[in-house]
Design a protein around this motif. Structure first.
Motif, mmCIF file in Angstrom:
data_model
loop_
_atom_site.group_PDB
_atom_site.id
_atom_site.type_symbol
_atom_site.label_atom_id
_atom_site.label_comp_id
_atom_site.label_asym_id
_atom_site.label_seq_id
_atom_site.Cartn_x
_atom_site.Cartn_y
_atom_site.Cartn_z
ATOM 1 N N LYS A 213 1.187 -1.246 -0.273
ATOM 2 C CA LYS A 213 -0.360 0.033 0.094
ATOM 3 C C LYS A 213 0.864 1.211 0.037
ATOM 4 O O LYS A 213 0.138 2.205 -0.948
ATOM 5 N N THR A 217 0.826 3.883 -3.013
ATOM 6 C CA THR A 217 0.488 5.526 -2.613
ATOM 7 C C THR A 217 2.008 6.508 -3.222
ATOM 8 O O THR A 217 1.583 7.497 -3.710
ATOM 9 N N ASN A 220 1.780 6.484 -6.982
ATOM 10 C CA ASN A 220 0.860 6.737 -7.896
ATOM 11 C C ASN A 220 1.291 8.452 -7.137
ATOM 12 O O ASN A 220 1.141 9.740 -8.270
ATOM 13 N N TYR A 221 1.744 8.360 -6.461
ATOM 14 C CA TYR A 221 2.265 10.646 -5.946
ATOM 15 C C TYR A 221 2.844 10.970 -7.129
ATOM 16 O O TYR A 221 2.637 12.094 -7.123
ATOM 17 N N SER A 311 -6.160 8.449 -5.394
ATOM 18 C CA SER A 311 -5.188 7.649 -3.723
ATOM 19 C C SER A 311 -5.196 8.164 -3.178
ATOM 20 O O SER A 311 -4.464 7.218 -1.875
ATOM 21 N N LEU A 312 -4.664 9.547 -2.838
ATOM 22 C CA LEU A 312 -4.197 10.180 -1.941
ATOM 23 C C LEU A 312 -5.633 10.083 -0.572
ATOM 24 O O LEU A 312 -5.690 9.880 0.507
ATOM 25 N N ALA A 343 0.378 11.240 3.549
ATOM 26 C CA ALA A 343 -0.145 9.652 3.400
ATOM 27 C C ALA A 343 0.192 8.767 3.563
ATOM 28 O O ALA A 343 -0.267 8.268 3.804
ATOM 29 N N THR A 347 -1.191 6.355 6.109
ATOM 30 C CA THR A 347 -2.255 4.697 5.113
ATOM 31 C C THR A 347 -1.654 4.018 6.358
ATOM 32 O O THR A 347 -2.243 3.042 6.782
#
Length: 378
Positions: A213, A217, A220-221, A311-312, A343, A347
């Motif tokens: 995860k 994260t 994606n960021y 996603s965030l 973030a 998570t």
């Protein structure tokens, strides 16, 4: 009585806080023991940060090449070769143009400051400001170009040691980051299994899920932000060029970098273009605002949802608070890293809370099964 006191929650938490306070006090008295550790991590922080940023941008390309039956080592070498070629092209074509526009902007700053001063004097003549002695305030500020250059050179000479230190740190990053990046790309997929071997069997699956995860994260960021910044910088520069703004390429690059700062970035990127044009050609300043508005609308409605998505899942107010706090703690670096750090923490917290709830539900189920067995025995 002592047994009841020992089982008391107040006694438990008081003892815990006392132990923590004692550890903090003792650690503060023996900080010379931890100083080398802090130096070690501070030295590696910048190279690892740069290598990690590039890893999350380049790793999807490596994975894509591996789908064509290419071995990972050859995919990594091929991607690094592309990176070297891209850096050389940037040094040959982009940097000279940036340096040229920056030098031209610096040479035109006396004209800009004289326009600012003339504008302020015109404002002072308006009836609205007749009772306010703006002229005396302007003279006290002394915003002449010569004074600003003198103050800049004075500050530069006073911080010569920090400049030398920055150059040395940059050299370390340049020479060490490529090696770290190579091994990240080559062995990055083995990090999860290596960590799992040191974990209890009960928690291996859960910790592996948490690491996946966090990795998702960050991927994606970072990759999303890179695409966003490239889009915003490119199309802002094109828009500025179309409306005839000088130093359009330089202002586009600034807009691309400041877009890394959520919500506040577009305004910070717009400010230099508006400042240079508003006192001389106000209509161009308005057009600059229109260009940035159009680019940000396309970015916010098309690029961001498809690249980063949700996603965030961080509320805008939370992001602003994080930026303020992180900026106050770590300055410009905190502003850039505050949101991804938050973030990751979010998570981890959500995952841990899920583990706690799952553990409680398992205990309830086991307790219910135990009661059922007891009733059957009776």
């Amino acid at each position: 009585m002592f047994e009841k006191l020992r089982q008391s929650k107040l006694f438990f938490w008081s003892a815990e806080l006392l132990v923590i306070a004692t550890l903090i006090f003792v650690s503060s008295k023996i900080n010379f023991v931890f100083a080398p550790i802090g130096t070690f991590f501070s030295t590696l922080f910048a190279p690892v940060l740069v290598a990690g940023f590039l890893y999350y941008i380049l790793n999807p390309i490596v994975n894509l090449l591996m789908k064509t039956k290419m071995k990972r080592i050859f995919a990594v070498l091929f991607v690094l070769l592309i990176l070297v070629v891209a850096i050389v092209l940037i040094l040959v074509s982009v940097i000279p143009k940036l340096a040229s526009q920056l030098a031209s902007l610096a040479s035109s700053m006396p004209t800009v400051f004289s326009n600012v001063e003339a504008w302020v004097y015109r404002m002072a003549e308006l009836p609205l400001f007749k009772e306010v002695d703006l002229t005396s305030y302007i003279e006290k500020l002394d915003i002449s170009y010569g004074t600003i250059i003198q103050q800049f050179l004075s500050g530069l000479s006073n911080s010569l040691g920090s400049v030398v230190s920055t150059v040395a740190s940059t050299a370390i990053v340049i020479f060490t980051a490529p090696f770290i990046l190579f091994y990240m790309l080559k062995d990055g997929d083995q990090l999860g299994p290596s960590i799992e071997r040191f974990l209890p069997e009960k928690r291996q699956e859960s910790i592996a899920d948490l690491l996946n995860k966090i990795n998702k994260t960050l991927a994606n960021y970072i990759s999303g932000q890179a695409i966003e910044c490239l889009f915003v910088g490119t199309f802002t520069a094109i828009g500025y060029s179309l409306i005839g703004v000088r130093y359009a390429f330089l202002f586009g690059v600034i807009a691309g970098f400041t877009n890394l700062i959520p919500y506040l970035g577009p305004y910070l990127g717009l400010a230099p273009a508006v400042f240079v044009t508003v006192f001389d050609e106000p209509i161009k300043a308005v057009f600059c605002c229109v260009v940035v508005l159009i680019v940000q609308q396309i970015d916010g409605n098309i690029i961001y949802p498809n690249v980063i998505g949700k996603s965030l899942q961080i509320h805008p107010l939370t992001i602003i608070i994080v930026l303020l706090v992180a900026g106050n703690i770590a300055g410009l670096l905190g502003i850039f890293l505050g949101v991804p750090f938050y973030a990751i923490v979010k998570t981890v917290v959500i995952h841990v809370m899920g583990m706690i709830r799952e553990s409680k539900s398992e205990k309830i189920v086991l307790s219910g099964e135990g009661n059922e067995i007891t009733m059957k025995e009776k």
